[in-house]
Design a protein around this motif. Structure first.
Motif, mmCIF file in Angstrom:
data_model
loop_
_atom_site.group_PDB
_atom_site.id
_atom_site.type_symbol
_atom_site.label_atom_id
_atom_site.label_comp_id
_atom_site.label_asym_id
_atom_site.label_seq_id
_atom_site.Cartn_x
_atom_site.Cartn_y
_atom_site.Cartn_z
ATOM 1 N N LEU A 41 0.792 -1.223 0.000
ATOM 2 C CA LEU A 41 0.000 0.000 0.000
ATOM 3 C C LEU A 41 0.827 1.277 0.000
ATOM 4 O O LEU A 41 0.368 2.304 -0.486
ATOM 5 C CB LEU A 41 -0.934 0.011 1.218
ATOM 6 C CG LEU A 41 -1.903 -1.174 1.343
ATOM 7 C CD1 LEU A 41 -2.718 -1.056 2.619
ATOM 8 C CD2 LEU A 41 -2.820 -1.251 0.132
ATOM 9 N N GLN A 45 -1.507 5.080 2.012
ATOM 10 C CA GLN A 45 -2.627 4.141 2.132
ATOM 11 C C GLN A 45 -2.496 3.256 3.367
ATOM 12 O O GLN A 45 -3.505 2.855 3.960
ATOM 13 C CB GLN A 45 -2.703 3.255 0.876
ATOM 14 C CG GLN A 45 -3.351 3.926 -0.318
ATOM 15 C CD GLN A 45 -3.545 2.929 -1.460
ATOM 16 O OE1 GLN A 45 -2.585 2.390 -2.007
ATOM 17 N NE2 GLN A 45 -4.781 2.683 -1.817
ATOM 18 N N LEU A 171 -6.888 -8.210 -1.978
ATOM 19 C CA LEU A 171 -6.114 -7.063 -2.475
ATOM 20 C C LEU A 171 -5.524 -7.330 -3.861
ATOM 21 O O LEU A 171 -5.391 -6.412 -4.679
ATOM 22 C CB LEU A 171 -4.994 -6.725 -1.487
ATOM 23 C CG LEU A 171 -5.419 -6.086 -0.167
ATOM 24 C CD1 LEU A 171 -4.232 -5.970 0.786
ATOM 25 C CD2 LEU A 171 -6.034 -4.706 -0.392
ATOM 26 N N SER A 178 -8.831 -0.254 -0.655
ATOM 27 C CA SER A 178 -8.046 -1.244 0.085
ATOM 28 C C SER A 178 -8.514 -1.386 1.535
ATOM 29 O O SER A 178 -8.521 -2.489 2.080
ATOM 30 C CB SER A 178 -6.560 -0.866 0.054
ATOM 31 O OG SER A 178 -6.344 0.407 0.633
#
Length: 418
Positions: A41, A45, A171, A178
């Motif tokens: 990520l 994120q 994912l 996410s």
């Protein structure tokens, strides 16, 4: 009750040893889960993912109230009494879980604004899993109290492996928010964590109830333990939430990686505490001296904590790059400081859980005071991430000093009584 050891190719393993190995694997799996999320990520994120991970830790502390209560009141009890306690706690845990889940769902939008997350839907999925998690903890408390560490290990392995596998698959295969996918993975893991489930559904059991004296004892222990777990929530998780509130998403993501590495010592200490509590309770009931087993686990945790602090001091860049990658290297100078704060807290926890086992509650109050003090200090002093970490070190040093004073005072009092 399951026997205390089993044999593989003529090698005997005690159930405690199996649980220790399992706990190491669970902690390793949970760390792998965090590392994969951090790398997939990126810091920005990952800040949202860290909020979900932090909420999961908060939930685990809350649920530990039920697990420890069941463990304490089933340790050394006959089967019928155990079943009554388990049934009683199941009803309470489900009721509180449903209420808490509804509250979180109702305030999902407010949480999104407060914590600056990209989605409010993730809070709905998380809320749906709360009753399941509380029920799972009652189930674990039964196995812990009976020192059935084989089945206890299976519940932890099931939760960890399913969360890791399901989240990664989601994912990789779905191109959507996410944080929402991570929340779905967390919810699914609670279902797997319920297995193996201890059923208590016979007619005689349904009619059985606790007498007034036992009910008061259980509710008192729940109240005290809930207060202490609340202090653990404050001390162990408030920093990530406050950093997410006061700092930008990029800095919050960096700090989350720091916290997850630094808390390694706490997770390692946890597996020792899980064995310490039922052992002390049973020894106390048998009139045995509990100090040797206390010093044994205190020494082990202190040694592990010291080793982790030393490692994070001498090779912080290597550790961070290995776990999260180059994007998080800015946190290297703070790693040993955070590990030190967490180590001090983990050692203090050994004292508190030991006293909880002996029904001594003043150390719990001390933890609450310093938990509130830590939050207050961070609210007033948060000019930099370094300042946030250093405040925690100061609070934890003072907390450990207080716990040592209380311990020696109690030992001197016991000597005088003898």
């Amino acid at each position: 009750m399951l026997t205390s050891q089993f044999s593989i190719r003529n090698i005997n393993f005690k159930s405690e040893q199996v649980f220790m190995l399992s706990a190491l694997l669970v902690n390793g799996g949970n760390y792998l889960y965090n590392l994969i999320l951090g790398r997939m990520l990126g810091p920005t994120q990952f800040a949202d993912a860290a909020i979900l991970i932090t909420l999961l830790m908060v939930l685990s502390f809350m649920a530990m109230t039920f697990q420890l209560t069941v463990a304490k009141f089933t340790a050394g009890s006959v089967d019928e009494d155990q079943t009554v306690f388990v049934n009683f706690l199941k009803k309470i845990s489900l009721f509180i879980g449903v209420i808490l889940g509804i509250v979180i769902a109702l305030f999902a939008e407010n949480l999104q604004i407060l914590l600056q997350t990209s989605s409010k839907a993730m809070f709905y999925f998380f809320a749906a899993g709360i009753p399941l998690y509380f029920l799972m903890s009652v189930n674990r408390g039964y196995y812990q109290g009976n020192k059935n560490f084989f089945k206890l290990s299976v519940t932890y392995q099931g939760e960890m492996l399913s969360r890791l596998g399901i989240t990664i698959i989601l994912l990789w295969t779905l191109n959507t928010d996410s944080s929402l996918l991570i929340a779905i993975g967390i919810l699914a893991s609670f279902i797997f964590g319920l297995l193996p489930y201890k059923k208590t559904t016979s007619t005689s059991i349904k009619k059985s109830v606790l007498d007034n004296k036992n009910t008061k004892s259980v509710l008192l222990f729940i109240s005290i333990t809930a207060f202490y777990e609340f202090t653990q929530i404050i001390i162990n998780n408030s920093d990530i939430i406050l950093v997410k509130h006061y700092f930008e998403a990029y800095e919050a993501g960096l700090y989350a990686s720091l916290a997850l590495i630094g808390r390694m010592v706490y997770f390692v200490a946890w597996m020792f505490v899980m064995i310490l509590l039922p052992t002390v309770v049973k020894m106390k009931k048998n009139g045995e001296n509990t100090l040797p087993v206390f010093f044994k686990y205190l020494s082990l945790i202190s040694l592990l904590a010291g080793s982790i602090v030393v490692a994070t001091y001498f090779i912080p860049e290597f550790i961070i790059q290995l776990m999260f990658g180059k994007a998080y290297l800015a946190m290297a100078p703070l790693l040993w400081k955070y590990a030190l704060a967490t180590s001090l807290f983990a050692i203090s926890n050994v004292f508190v859980y030991y006293f909880l086992s002996l029904e001594k509650y003043i150390p719990v109050i001390a933890s609450g005071v310093f938990g509130i003090a830590q939050v207050s200090l961070i609210i007033f002093f948060h000019k930099s991430l370094e300042q946030v970490v250093e405040i925690q070190i100061i609070a934890m040093v003072l907390l450990l000093v207080i716990q040592l004073i209380l311990f020696f005072y109690q030992q001197n009092k016991n000597v005088e009584l003898k």
